[in-house]
Design a protein around this motif. Structure first.
Motif, short mmCIF file in Angstrom:
data_model
loop_
_atom_site.label_atom_id
_atom_site.label_comp_id
_atom_site.label_asym_id
_atom_site.label_seq_id
_atom_site.Cartn_x
_atom_site.Cartn_y
_atom_site.Cartn_z
N MET A 60 -12.64 22.92 -10.70
CA MET A 60 -11.60 23.70 -11.34
C MET A 60 -12.29 24.84 -12.07
N PHE A 100 -3.70 20.44 0.89
CA PHE A 100 -4.93 20.93 0.29
C PHE A 100 -6.08 19.98 0.60
N SER A 101 -5.82 18.69 0.47
CA SER A 101 -6.85 17.69 0.70
C SER A 101 -7.38 17.76 2.13
N ASP A 134 -2.54 17.22 -3.55
CA ASP A 134 -1.71 17.78 -2.49
C ASP A 134 -2.30 17.42 -1.13
N GLU A 188 -8.43 27.50 -9.93
CA GLU A 188 -8.27 26.92 -8.62
C GLU A 188 -7.72 25.51 -8.75
N TYR A 189 -7.39 24.91 -7.61
CA TYR A 189 -6.79 23.58 -7.64
C TYR A 189 -7.71 22.62 -8.40
N THR A 194 -7.62 14.53 -8.62
CA THR A 194 -7.20 15.65 -9.45
C THR A 194 -7.64 15.39 -10.89
N THR A 200 -9.63 19.79 -9.16
CA THR A 200 -10.14 18.54 -8.60
C THR A 200 -11.55 18.25 -9.09
N ILE A 215 -0.84 16.37 -12.21
CA ILE A 215 -0.87 17.05 -10.90
C ILE A 215 -1.39 16.08 -9.83
#
Length: 424
Positions: free
Chosen positions: A245, A291-292, A288, A255-256, A280, A258, A285
């Motif tokens: 992140m 995304f994964s 996703d 960013e996402y 995450t 994780t 959250i």
């Protein structure tokens, strides 16, 4: 540079070796739950720390890990019948329960008590987060079950996989905890001179040893944009966590969120299971799925990248499908898949493991040096009867990794203090 005897000590993990003794003092991942998906399903071969084993899920749903060979005539129990809370050898019908006890010996007289004298090696198991864990050491030294933050993350927030790597466990681990190689091996756009990896190819490493291992950072100086800090955790004996992140210190880029990492478990001295996990970093959250999957493909572990047995299609037999034109024009290596790039470099080193007496380490290798020191210290701790670092869950249960942008002059220990505390 490492002494020859220390290199041997670190790399060999069979029973009776110093490092084998270290791994046998911890709970380690043994197999994915999906490999033994239901009660009384077929058994599977398992090899860990040089030991040939067989795993099966019994009629009560419990997973057993026992010696691979029947003690009668040494037939492989992989061929066995998984039935009524036990695995029955198909050679002469001897049957063993999940504790390795012989519970039936139909080729002996009914009145025989011989079966009560027969005991297979059986290791305790614990199942959590899609992983079957095992402990292979002395019963009196068995630690509490693991309590890593990623094991506490809900199923909706977490994913795990494993991949086979054909090299000694230590070179795989050292590749994972190496920070600066990402500017080169993982530079997938050599034309972008403004990327973070291109702007700062020589991160400054700082290492703080802890009761569970050590935490360390790679600090990349981005001049007027501040410092990019990637903060890692190394948890004994062979686990690394890192964040994904990224924020500018003014909060303008994110960013996402994780956290990901690896746990390296030796199969034998020339191969290793690489356990890959991500979750995450924000409890609100979930992970996703799209995304994964994109991330798995990016790292070279997508469905089209894999062979049966959790092995990569790109491997030494086909030179990892290196594309020299791609290497010339787009990426530093010409090999697709971030982890695949690592495997290409690590699997083609000297066999059975590199001659580290010939190495020349620099300041970029501080984490690797620290890991070697700590692992060698663990072998001495066993000899002295001392408790091993990272064997007590209380030491590591509240730690996590992260990466952030910090203003110049802000020490990462203070600036990332809250970000490096577990939230699950």
């Amino acid at each position: 540079m490492l002494k020859k005897e220390d290199n041997e000590k670190l790399c060999r993990t069979d029973a009776g070796t110093p490092m084998g003794g270290v791994f046998r003092r911890y709970w380690i991942p043994a197999l994915l739950s999906e490999e033994v998906p239901e009660k009384d399903c077929p058994p599977i071969n398992v090899k860990l720390l040089g030991e040939e084993l067989v795993a099966f899920r019994d009629s009560e749903g419990k997973v057993a890990i026992i010696d691979a060979y029947c003690p009668h005539r040494r037939a492989k129990l992989f061929w066995g019948r998984n039935e009524e809370c036990g695995l029955r050898c198909v050679y002469h019908g001897w049957k063993f329960d999940r504790d390795g006890k012989c519970v039936d010996m139909p080729n002996e007289p009914e009145e025989s008590r011989f079966k009560h004298k027969v005991q297979l090696t059986a290791y305790p198991t614990w199942e959590k987060s899609g992983i079957v864990w095992t402990y292979m050491g002395p019963k009196e030294e068995q630690p509490s079950i693991p309590d890593y933050e990623w094991l506490r993350a809900p199923e909706t927030h977490f994913q795990v996989s494993k991949t086979y790597e054909g090299c000694n466990w230590l070179q795989a681990l050292e590749g994972g905890i190496d920070t600066s190689h990402s500017s080169f091996a993982h530079n997938n756009n050599i034309q972008d001179k403004n990327s973070m990896r291109s702007r700062a190819t020589n991160p400054k490493l700082e290492v703080d040893k802890t009761e569970y291992g050590f935490k360390y950072v790679g600090i990349r100086d981005l001049k007027e944009d501040g410092n990019y800090i990637r903060a890692y955790q190394f948890i004994m004996p062979a686990q690394q966590m890192r964040g994904q992140m990224m924020k500018w210190h003014d909060g303008s880029r994110e960013e996402y969120p994780t956290i990901r990492g690896h746990f390296w478990v030796p199969i034998d001295d020339e191969s290793v299971w690489v356990w890959n996990f991500k979750y995450t970093s924000e409890p609100s959250i979930p992970l996703d799925p799209e995304f994964s999957m994109q991330q798995e493909i990016l790292f070279g572990r997508g469905p089209d990248d894999m062979l049966p047995g959790y092995r990569l299609k790109r491997n030494p037999s086909n030179d990892f499908l290196i594309d020299r034109e791609l290497q010339r024009t787009k990426t530093f290596t010409g090999i697709s898949g971030i982890n695949t790039q690592d495997y290409a470099l690590q699997e083609t080193m000297e066999k059975p493991f590199p001659d580290r007496t010939k190495e020349r380490l620099g300041t970029a290798d501080l984490a690797i040096i620290a890991a070697r020191q700590m692992l060698l210290e663990a072998t001495r701790d066993i000899e002295a009867g001392r408790k091993l670092k990272g064997s007590d869950p209380e030491a590591y249960r509240n730690v996590r990794a992260c990466d952030q942008f910090l203003p110049k002059g802000v020490d990462w220990r203070e600036g990332l203090k809250d970000e490096m505390l577990a939230k699950f």
